[in-house]
Design an enzyme around this catalytic site. Structure first.
Site, PDB file in Angstrom:
ATOM      1  N   LYS A 124      -1.345   9.090 -15.003  1.00  0.00           N
ATOM      2  CA  LYS A 124      -2.276  10.211 -15.176  1.00  0.00           C
ATOM      3  C   LYS A 124      -3.595   9.879 -14.485  1.00  0.00           C
ATOM      4  O   LYS A 124      -4.039   8.715 -14.486  1.00  0.00           O
ATOM      5  CB  LYS A 124      -2.465  10.427 -16.676  1.00  0.00           C
ATOM      6  CG  LYS A 124      -3.250  11.637 -17.112  1.00  0.00           C
ATOM      7  CD  LYS A 124      -3.246  11.686 -18.649  1.00  0.00           C
ATOM      8  CE  LYS A 124      -3.997  12.864 -19.224  1.00  0.00           C
ATOM      9  NZ  LYS A 124      -3.933  12.843 -20.725  1.00  0.00           N
ATOM     10  N   SER A 205      -2.367  17.059 -22.518  1.00  0.00           N
ATOM     11  CA  SER A 205      -3.032  17.107 -21.219  1.00  0.00           C
ATOM     12  C   SER A 205      -2.363  16.247 -20.140  1.00  0.00           C
ATOM     13  O   SER A 205      -2.723  16.323 -18.953  1.00  0.00           O
ATOM     14  CB  SER A 205      -4.493  16.636 -21.379  1.00  0.00           C
ATOM     15  OG  SER A 205      -4.545  15.277 -21.829  1.00  0.00           O
ATOM     16  N   SER A 229      -1.310  14.628 -26.486  1.00  0.00           N
ATOM     17  CA  SER A 229      -1.212  14.738 -25.033  1.00  0.00           C
ATOM     18  C   SER A 229      -0.076  13.934 -24.408  1.00  0.00           C
ATOM     19  O   SER A 229       0.114  13.990 -23.186  1.00  0.00           O
ATOM     20  CB  SER A 229      -2.535  14.341 -24.379  1.00  0.00           C
ATOM     21  OG  SER A 229      -3.515  15.316 -24.635  1.00  0.00           O
TER      22      SER A 229
END
Length: 574
Positions: A124, A205, A229
């Protein structure tokens, strides 16, 4: 993906000149719309890469039928094929082929570092890498900034022999900036879209981390979780998502939200793949004092992968169902599929006890889904998760920014000012003055700024309330009527479940089960446990997965069907 993918393309051309495998047809044919064949994935030099496990890749490399360089080339081709549709990769590592070549040379010399040797992965874009890639949390504000070092988890994956393929897209600032926003969108990365349905919330996310693995763009990925997330996007992309106890994996080098809940987790298409990644990244780090806690339960001497189990282990399993706490919030189709899986587990010997409720669930569990400001909506700001997170964010982010160089962004105030100055790209103001993906502008940032990081009495009351209530609630349920349970089972789609685990700082795992007939989006089964009990999660998630895979059932991971592949709506429905 922007300039870096062009660099990757040049490298790919060089490799092709030696390797001679031409790019297969990549353009999706309308006749295959809404099917798994819309984006067919060609074999990788005779190796079936689509849905391949890490063990299968290792076997092919060990036999000489595949190399890490070839793997990277095939995954880059897959990225070219899917990127304009799902947008899962924000930036390709310009050095990815060089790293892969080094791992191949090591293998040829007889050195294999472990199960991840030569395996490509993404992280990420809030996880730092000290290389030629940016670390920006998806924001233009940090473009060009230079991090002081690799995040600890990236260093450990490099040491394990894994090959950093690139950075994954995400919800900008990991969902911290806005209360009303398009999940999976960032100013720098654009809108990430699930390969199951490109028109709806892809989960976040850690959107690109999950979407990329689900679409076979990469073997595995790292994401971060503050509150859902990892579990949420894994569930919505038919993946295994493994979120450890806060402190089991280091957050050093990770763009923060709150030290009390941030955790680095893993995504894989199988439990084993996700656990291989987890085995590589957990452990103590002097730069994160949470990893040095005295009460940490030691990891297994031979790694968590040594605990992977088969369905026969279910004969001695005992699970709880917090029905009123979580299950009643899932839709009928999800409940029907999950209860069918529960029946299979019972038939395999598991004991499943219903109504093992979270203590005080009537108060602490929101009836309207995931809600980190539920306390405030009950009239008790001193019992709200957001009350302490917005304070922590201000302090933790300012501390993180002090170590960056080659940037003028040094404080949360600077980020806010940048967003105002670049409204069209970063949506500082609410729509229609800003950006439609950031409908409420940067209202959470502004709320954080207003606190100035002051840890007042209300802050400590909220932190104490959320931590104690969520921990006691889960622990009490696991000690149902004096009997110890091996885990609490919950629908991953019920956000209240992973929210309680997040507030507690406790571990959770989700495994894929089914797909909604309405939206085409997957859903999964989550297992919750107490602090440091990742061993339980590994054992039981793998046992349930083995039952799924060895049974004549549709209740397991299925490939994407690419609904709405030509649509580009922003925002996506939450």
């Amino acid at each position: 993906m922007h300039a870096s993918i062009l660099a990757g393309a040049a490298l790919l051309g060089a490799v092709r000149a030696i390797d001679t495998q031409f790019t297969p047809p990549l353009i999706p044919l309308q006749q295959n719309a809404n099917s798994t064949e819309l984006f067919p994935m060609a074999d990788c030099h005779g190796f079936k890469l689509e849905e391949a496990t890490i063990d299968e890749m290792q076997e092919a490399m060990q036999s000489g039928n595949l190399t890490s360089v070839k793997l990277v080339g095939c995954y880059l081709t897959r990225t070219f094929q899917t990127e304009q549709y799902i947008n899962s990769v924000l930036q390709v590592n310009p050095d990815v082929f060089a790293i892969a070549a080094e791992r191949d040379a090591e293998r040829q010399s007889g050195k294999v570092r472990g199960p991840l040797h030569g395996i490509p992965f993404t992280v990420k874009d809030n996880i730092a890498s000290k290389d030629n890639m940016d670390t920006t949390a998806g924001s233009w504000a940090l473009l060009g900034s230079i991090v002081p070092r690799d995040a600890h988890v990236v260093t450990k994956l490099r040491d394990a022999g894994a090959v950093l393929f690139g950075k994954a897209t995400l919800s900008e600032w990991a969902d911290m900036r806005s209360s009303n926003y398009s999940e999976g969108f960032s100013g720098r990365g654009g809108q990430c879209r699930s390969s199951y349905n490109l028109t709806v919330n892809p989960g976040g996310s850690s959107s690109g981390s999950a979407v990329g693995v689900a679409a076979n763009v990469v073997a595995f990925s790292l994401g971060t979780e503050t509150d859902g997330s990892v579990i949420n996007p894994a569930s919505r992309n038919a993946l295994v998502g493994f979120k450890p106890t806060v402190g089991r994996t280091s957050r050093a080098g990770v763009i923060p939200e709150t030290e009390h809940q941030d955790s680095v987790g893993t995504f894989g298409r199988t439990v084993r793949d996700a656990v291989y990644a987890f085995d590589a990244i957990h452990g103590a780090d002097p730069r994160d004092n949470y990893t040095l806690a005295a009460d940490i339960k030691p990891a297994p001497a031979k790694g968590y992968a040594s605990l992977l189990a088969t369905k026969s282990a279910l004969k001695c399993a005992r699970f709880g169902l917090p029905w009123q706490s979580y299950w009643k919030y899932a839709d009928d189709e999800t409940v029907a599929a999950l209860t069918e899986l529960l029946d299979m587990m019972r038939a395999a010997g598991a004991t499943i006890v219903n109504n093992t409720e979270i203590t005080d669930y009537e108060t602490i569990v929101s009836p309207d889904g995931w809600d980190w400001d539920w306390g405030t909506k009950r009239g008790r700001v001193n019992e709200s998760e957001l009350t302490y997170i917005k304070v922590d964010f201000y302090n933790n982010m300012n501390k993180y920014l002090t170590e960056l160089t080659n940037t003028d962004i040094k404080t949360v105030d600077d980020i806010i000012r940048y967003n105002f100055d670049n409204d069209g790209a970063e949506g500082g103001r609410p729509w229609p003055l800003g950006h439609p993906a950031f409908y409420s502008g940067q209202d959470i940032f502004l709320a954080s700024q207003e606190t100035r990081g002051v840890q007042d009495e209300t802050y400590f009351q909220a932190l104490g309330f959320c931590q104690s209530k969520s921990r006691d609630g889960i622990d009490d349920a696991l000690r149902h009527n004096g009997t110890r349970l091996h885990g609490l089972l919950a629908p991953s789609a019920a956000g209240q479940s992973y929210q309680q685990a997040a507030q507690a700082g406790y571990p959770a795992v989700t495994i894929p089960v089914g797909v909604s007939s309405d939206s085409g989006m997957p859903f999964g089964l989550a297992i919750l446990q107490s602090a440091w009990r990742e061993d339980e999660l590994v054992k039981w998630a793998s046992a349930i997965e083995d039952l799924q895979l060895k049974s004549d059932t549709k209740l397991k991971r299925t490939r994407p069907t690419w609904r709405g592949y030509l649509e580009r709506n922003i925002p996506v429905p939450f």
